[in-house]
Design a protein around this motif. Structure first.
Motif, PDB file in Angstrom:
ATOM      1  N   ASN A   1      45.608  79.328 -18.154  1.00  0.00           N
ATOM      2  CA  ASN A   1      46.472  78.981 -19.218  1.00  0.00           C
ATOM      3  C   ASN A   1      48.070  78.305 -18.481  1.00  0.00           C
ATOM      4  O   ASN A   1      48.832  78.281 -19.393  1.00  0.00           O
ATOM      5  N   GLU A   2      48.028  78.454 -17.280  1.00  0.00           N
ATOM      6  CA  GLU A   2      49.158  77.822 -16.667  1.00  0.00           C
ATOM      7  C   GLU A   2      49.214  76.429 -16.525  1.00  0.00           C
ATOM      8  O   GLU A   2      48.161  75.814 -16.204  1.00  0.00           O
ATOM      9  N   PRO A   3      50.288  75.612 -16.751  1.00  0.00           N
ATOM     10  CA  PRO A   3      50.108  74.255 -16.567  1.00  0.00           C
ATOM     11  C   PRO A   3      49.860  73.687 -15.350  1.00  0.00           C
ATOM     12  O   PRO A   3      50.102  74.468 -14.234  1.00  0.00           O
ATOM     13  N   ALA A   4      49.081  72.646 -14.992  1.00  0.00           N
ATOM     14  CA  ALA A   4      48.941  72.047 -13.875  1.00  0.00           C
ATOM     15  C   ALA A   4      49.877  71.861 -12.926  1.00  0.00           C
ATOM     16  O   ALA A   4      51.212  71.584 -13.463  1.00  0.00           O
ATOM     17  N   ALA A   5      49.781  72.081 -11.463  1.00  0.00           N
ATOM     18  CA  ALA A   5      50.773  71.732 -10.744  1.00  0.00           C
ATOM     19  C   ALA A   5      51.557  70.434 -10.798  1.00  0.00           C
ATOM     20  O   ALA A   5      50.620  69.625 -10.614  1.00  0.00           O
ATOM     21  N   THR A   6      52.575  70.274 -10.827  1.00  0.00           N
ATOM     22  CA  THR A   6      53.442  69.082 -10.740  1.00  0.00           C
ATOM     23  C   THR A   6      54.619  69.041  -9.784  1.00  0.00           C
ATOM     24  O   THR A   6      54.952  69.973  -9.748  1.00  0.00           O
ATOM     25  N   PHE A   7      54.326  67.950  -9.037  1.00  0.00           N
ATOM     26  CA  PHE A   7      55.464  68.106  -7.955  1.00  0.00           C
ATOM     27  C   PHE A   7      56.220  66.681  -8.051  1.00  0.00           C
ATOM     28  O   PHE A   7      55.651  65.578  -7.991  1.00  0.00           O
ATOM     29  N   ASN A   8      57.502  66.590  -8.767  1.00  0.00           N
ATOM     30  CA  ASN A   8      58.074  65.479  -8.882  1.00  0.00           C
ATOM     31  C   ASN A   8      58.777  64.628  -7.646  1.00  0.00           C
ATOM     32  O   ASN A   8      59.622  65.239  -6.959  1.00  0.00           O
ATOM     33  N   THR A   9      57.738  63.759  -7.017  1.00  0.00           N
ATOM     34  CA  THR A   9      58.285  63.234  -5.763  1.00  0.00           C
ATOM     35  C   THR A   9      59.571  62.240  -6.241  1.00  0.00           C
ATOM     36  O   THR A   9      60.167  61.689  -5.066  1.00  0.00           O
ATOM     37  N   ASP A  10      60.108  62.055  -7.462  1.00  0.00           N
ATOM     38  CA  ASP A  10      61.372  61.314  -7.501  1.00  0.00           C
ATOM     39  C   ASP A  10      62.325  62.245  -7.197  1.00  0.00           C
ATOM     40  O   ASP A  10      63.677  61.672  -7.195  1.00  0.00           O
ATOM     41  N   VAL A  11      62.172  63.503  -6.938  1.00  0.00           N
ATOM     42  CA  VAL A  11      63.485  64.494  -6.978  1.00  0.00           C
ATOM     43  C   VAL A  11      63.556  64.500  -5.584  1.00  0.00           C
ATOM     44  O   VAL A  11      62.484  65.097  -5.070  1.00  0.00           O
ATOM     45  N   SER A  12      64.695  64.557  -4.663  1.00  0.00           N
ATOM     46  CA  SER A  12      64.951  64.787  -3.307  1.00  0.00           C
ATOM     47  C   SER A  12      66.014  65.562  -3.226  1.00  0.00           C
ATOM     48  O   SER A  12      67.223  65.385  -3.788  1.00  0.00           O
ATOM     49  N   TYR A  13      66.173  66.460  -2.441  1.00  0.00           N
ATOM     50  CA  TYR A  13      67.273  67.295  -1.904  1.00  0.00           C
ATOM     51  C   TYR A  13      67.816  66.906  -0.623  1.00  0.00           C
ATOM     52  O   TYR A  13      66.694  66.842   0.221  1.00  0.00           O
ATOM     53  N   THR A  14      69.067  66.969  -0.485  1.00  0.00           N
ATOM     54  CA  THR A  14      69.422  66.720   0.949  1.00  0.00           C
ATOM     55  C   THR A  14      69.327  68.103   1.795  1.00  0.00           C
ATOM     56  O   THR A  14      69.005  69.322   1.237  1.00  0.00           O
ATOM     57  N   SER A  15      69.311  67.952   3.021  1.00  0.00           N
ATOM     58  CA  SER A  15      69.154  69.470   4.106  1.00  0.00           C
ATOM     59  C   SER A  15      70.090  70.350   3.739  1.00  0.00           C
ATOM     60  O   SER A  15      70.017  71.579   3.869  1.00  0.00           O
ATOM     61  N   GLY A  16      71.589  69.569   3.480  1.00  0.00           N
ATOM     62  CA  GLY A  16      72.850  70.491   2.930  1.00  0.00           C
ATOM     63  C   GLY A  16      72.364  71.305   1.537  1.00  0.00           C
ATOM     64  O   GLY A  16      72.785  72.435   1.546  1.00  0.00           O
ATOM     65  N   GLN A  17      71.805  70.703   0.532  1.00  0.00           N
ATOM     66  CA  GLN A  17      71.337  71.362  -0.671  1.00  0.00           C
ATOM     67  C   GLN A  17      70.283  72.443  -0.225  1.00  0.00           C
ATOM     68  O   GLN A  17      70.434  73.469  -0.966  1.00  0.00           O
ATOM     69  N   MET A  18      69.439  72.152   0.523  1.00  0.00           N
ATOM     70  CA  MET A  18      68.361  73.223   0.514  1.00  0.00           C
ATOM     71  C   MET A  18      68.959  74.404   1.663  1.00  0.00           C
ATOM     72  O   MET A  18      68.734  75.585   1.099  1.00  0.00           O
ATOM     73  N   LEU A  19      69.986  74.088   2.375  1.00  0.00           N
ATOM     74  CA  LEU A  19      70.470  75.114   3.162  1.00  0.00           C
ATOM     75  C   LEU A  19      71.136  76.101   2.155  1.00  0.00           C
ATOM     76  O   LEU A  19      71.189  77.283   2.232  1.00  0.00           O
ATOM     77  N   ARG A  20      72.010  75.408   1.190  1.00  0.00           N
ATOM     78  CA  ARG A  20      72.750  76.067   0.317  1.00  0.00           C
ATOM     79  C   ARG A  20      71.902  76.835  -0.419  1.00  0.00           C
ATOM     80  O   ARG A  20      72.382  77.907  -0.674  1.00  0.00           O
ATOM     81  N   ALA A  21      70.747  76.525  -0.961  1.00  0.00           N
ATOM     82  CA  ALA A  21      69.975  77.096  -1.885  1.00  0.00           C
ATOM     83  C   ALA A  21      69.302  78.255  -1.283  1.00  0.00           C
ATOM     84  O   ALA A  21      69.280  79.468  -1.740  1.00  0.00           O
ATOM     85  N   TRP A  22      69.210  78.182  -0.081  1.00  0.00           N
ATOM     86  CA  TRP A  22      68.446  79.240   0.732  1.00  0.00           C
ATOM     87  C   TRP A  22      69.728  80.268   1.485  1.00  0.00           C
ATOM     88  O   TRP A  22      69.157  81.128   1.942  1.00  0.00           O
ATOM     89  N   SER A  23      70.677  79.882   1.507  1.00  0.00           N
ATOM     90  CA  SER A  23      71.928  80.823   2.030  1.00  0.00           C
ATOM     91  C   SER A  23      72.084  82.053   1.447  1.00  0.00           C
ATOM     92  O   SER A  23      71.995  82.997   2.334  1.00  0.00           O
ATOM     93  N   PRO A  24      71.622  82.567   0.461  1.00  0.00           N
ATOM     94  CA  PRO A  24      71.777  83.912  -0.130  1.00  0.00           C
ATOM     95  C   PRO A  24      70.781  84.664   0.711  1.00  0.00           C
ATOM     96  O   PRO A  24      71.035  85.873   1.356  1.00  0.00           O
ATOM     97  N   PHE A  25      69.450  84.278   1.129  1.00  0.00           N
ATOM     98  CA  PHE A  25      68.527  84.704   1.948  1.00  0.00           C
ATOM     99  C   PHE A  25      68.625  84.743   3.219  1.00  0.00           C
ATOM    100  O   PHE A  25      68.274  85.784   4.173  1.00  0.00           O
ATOM    101  N   ILE A  26      69.340  83.589   3.919  1.00  0.00           N
ATOM    102  CA  ILE A  26      69.686  83.377   5.020  1.00  0.00           C
ATOM    103  C   ILE A  26      70.756  84.648   5.365  1.00  0.00           C
ATOM    104  O   ILE A  26      70.618  85.535   6.467  1.00  0.00           O
ATOM    105  N   VAL A  27      71.915  84.792   4.617  1.00  0.00           N
ATOM    106  CA  VAL A  27      72.870  85.617   4.813  1.00  0.00           C
ATOM    107  C   VAL A  27      72.283  87.066   4.872  1.00  0.00           C
ATOM    108  O   VAL A  27      72.611  87.955   5.645  1.00  0.00           O
ATOM    109  N   LEU A  28      71.219  87.309   3.913  1.00  0.00           N
ATOM    110  CA  LEU A  28      70.632  88.821   3.664  1.00  0.00           C
ATOM    111  C   LEU A  28      69.918  88.838   5.090  1.00  0.00           C
ATOM    112  O   LEU A  28      70.042  90.078   5.496  1.00  0.00           O
ATOM    113  N   THR A  29      69.344  87.960   5.603  1.00  0.00           N
ATOM    114  CA  THR A  29      68.355  88.250   7.032  1.00  0.00           C
ATOM    115  C   THR A  29      69.425  88.684   7.923  1.00  0.00           C
ATOM    116  O   THR A  29      69.262  89.423   8.665  1.00  0.00           O
ATOM    117  N   ILE A  30      70.451  88.176   8.102  1.00  0.00           N
ATOM    118  CA  ILE A  30      71.447  88.130   9.288  1.00  0.00           C
ATOM    119  C   ILE A  30      72.151  89.381   9.097  1.00  0.00           C
ATOM    120  O   ILE A  30      71.940  90.283   9.912  1.00  0.00           O
TER     121      ILE A  30
END
Length: 589
Positions: A278-307
């Protein structure tokens, strides 16, 4: 006035065991049959255990009440302190909108729920267990899976089950350190023995997890990825535990399995992407892209946590933090008031290491992350208030569970149950893991179970002619599969998975898997004791003379300075990279 523990209060060990087992049986009945809420079952279990402690074991009422209070206080700090900060970190990520970018990143790797579970619950959870432990792995990974869209029950359940193989080496190897201190066996041979038991479970665990989620046939569809995940983890766990000691197996194996599986998925994909019913089929919007800076920012809480959790695990940093930010006190009325069966007076100290506690490391990660992910501290305060409200019943449950554990231990009820297992003679190696399993079920901690039973494991093995390192290691290995059904762990997972009040469902989800894995470990240990003796390491016992060394806190200050510089560089990098482009995704219409 002192009170002495008794193991056989009814002068009939069979009857004493039946009475001692009543509180444990009640927990199982309340959660499996009666389907009680976790805090209700824990509070009633405390009442039952208290009546037995006072009326059957003769424990003074004052000591019984103080024992419960001591356990509840320990449940609040450091356990609840760590859980609150872990869930707060995740809630900050969601509030800021950064978790949407993380979800996009995970979908870019794979939208398959089976593979996402392996990456997060198994590999990332193992890494967190090695660094922080004490509930943080389940709290963070279960919240992440729910955020990704997993069914909350499955998310919490599989995170509990995945958090088995790494528990023995959790918190930079503390369970093995404690087992060594209590038994007198050096850390390395215990680490080696555990490292020759648990990798067998580690190889099977990924396939087992996927089978629970999707069924046997669906698990077979991704057997190459399952094999890469399990074998890489098991090999690195075996190698590091046998040649590097107990401190790093989880960190190395967890990171190694993440890298191996992600690299493998670049070249191999499952034929079909599996999602929940009953879960929708997987969709991956290839029209959406994020810069490496945005990715780093999103993961930053877990990176800081790890450190932060890695830094807090370093002994020089612990030493300097404890030198300026720790105090302990003798628990009033309880300290030195109970005499153990061996005639030793039991000290009851409460240590408040408010700076070196893992929860404090996560709090600092929270504070560092708030501006990095685009929130103000005012918004962060509101998220923290909402987190406390979210966790009010889990906090009550954890405090109650620890109070329950402490009165069982202090009254001698736990020792009664242990004494029966220790009298199984030739078959004791088979039951040695059960002792560890029981200890972790009661206390919620492999470290506490080792403190309780390592000496008993050592003495019993010697009496039947089995190498004590086999049974001491079995206490640790058996304990890891008791973690998934410990009421304390259930409360943490329920809080992270939005299942507060449904702890009974989570308990019923995990309990059969706990028994199955326990049986497997019991058979392995029995074989090690009598059939495959070549797996037992050669070692010498620790010297009875203790050397007291004064920690060199100057190294700790240098490490802290390095940590501050590292965090500053990371924050500057994130700010610089996110300013290069607008923080919104590129949309192609």
């Amino acid at each position: 006035m002192k009170w002495t523990q008794v193991i056989d209060p009814l002068n009939n060990i069979a009857l004493s065991v039946l009475v001692a087992a009543v509180p444990i049986i009640f927990i199982f009945w309340a959660l499996i049959i009666r389907k009680m809420k976790g805090y209700q079952a824990s509070l009633i279990a405390i009442v039952i255990a208290t009546f037995i402690a006072i009326l059957v074991y003769g424990m003074p009422v004052k000591l019984a009440v103080l024992s419960i209070a001591h356990g509840a206080l320990y449940g609040l700090f450091p356990i609840c302190w760590l859980v609150i900060m872990s869930v707060f970190l995740f809630n900050l990520t969601v509030k800021s909108g950064q978790f949407e970018i993380i979800k996009h990143f995970m979908a870019a790797i794979t939208s398959d729920r089976r593979l996402q579970a392996l990456l997060i619950a198994f590999s990332f959870g193992s890494f967190l267990e090695g660094t922080a432990g004490f509930g943080a792995p389940v709290a963070i990974t279960a919240a992440m899976l729910v955020g990704l869209g997993f069914n909350p029950l499955y998310a919490s359940g599989i995170c509990l089950i995945a958090n088995t193989a790494p528990v023995a080496f959790g918190s930079i190897g503390i369970p093995i350190t404690v087992a060594s201190q209590v038994s007198g066996i050096p850390e390395l041979p215990i680490s080696q023995m555990v490292g020759r038991t648990l990798p067998l479970l580690s190889i099977l665990l990924p396939f087992y997890l996927v089978t629970i989620i999707a069924g046997f046939n669906k698990a077979k569809e991704i057997w190459p990825a399952v094999l890469v995940s399990g074998v890489s983890f098991a090999f690195l766990q075996w190698f590091s535990s046998n040649y590097l000691g107990p401190s790093l197996p989880d960190v190395i194996a967890g990171l190694g399995s993440i890298v191996c599986l992600m690299a493998f998925l670049r070249f191999w994909k499952p034929k079909t992407v599996w999602r929940f019913a009953n879960e929708p089929a997987a969709t991956f919007n290839t029209d959406v892209s994020y810069t490496s800076g945005q990715m780093l920012r999103a993961w930053s809480p877990f990176i800081v946590l790890t450190i932060m959790v890695i830094a807090w695990g370093m002994q020089p940093i612990k030493d300097v933090l404890n030198s300026v930010g720790m105090f302990q006190f003798e628990f009033p009325g309880l300290h030195n008031a109970i005499v153990g069966q061996d005639g030793t007076v039991l000290p009851k100290l409460f240590k408040v290491n408010y700076l070196s506690a893992a929860g404090t490391a996560i709090l600092i990660a929270d504070l560092v992350a708030i501006p990095l992910i685009g929130l103000t501290y005012g918004e962060g305060a509101k998220v923290f208030g909402a987190t406390l409200n979210q966790l009010k019943f889990p906090i009550l449950t954890i405090a109650a569970v620890l109070g329950f554990a402490y009165i069982l231990n202090d009254s001698g009820i736990t020792l009664t149950l242990a004494a029966v297992l220790a009298n199984t003679g030739f078959m004791f190696p088979f039951f040695a893991p059960v002792l560890g399993w029981l200890g972790v079920f009661i206390t919620g901690s492999d470290t506490s179970a080792n403190a309780l039973f390592s000496k008993l494991q050592y003495a019993t093995a010697q009496s039947i002619g089995v190498d004590p390192v086999v049974t001491v290691a079995a206490n640790i290995s058996g304990g890891v599969v008791g973690k998934m059904i410990s009421p304390q762990s259930i409360a943490v997972a329920a809080a992270a998975g939005n299942l507060v009040g449904k702890e009974s469902e989570l308990f019923r989800f995990t309990v059969k898997h706990s028994f199955f894995m326990l049986l497997l470990i019991c058979l392995i240990v029995l074989a090690q004791a009598y059939v495959v003796k070549w797996t037992i390491p050669v070692y010498e016992m620790l010297s009875s003379s203790k050397t007291v060394t004064t920690p060199d806190v100057s190294r700790g200050y240098v490490y802290l300075l390095g940590l501050a510089i590292l965090l500053t560089v990371l924050a500057s990098t994130i700010v610089t990279m996110t300013k290069k482009k607008t923080p919104t995704p590129d949309l192609v219409n």
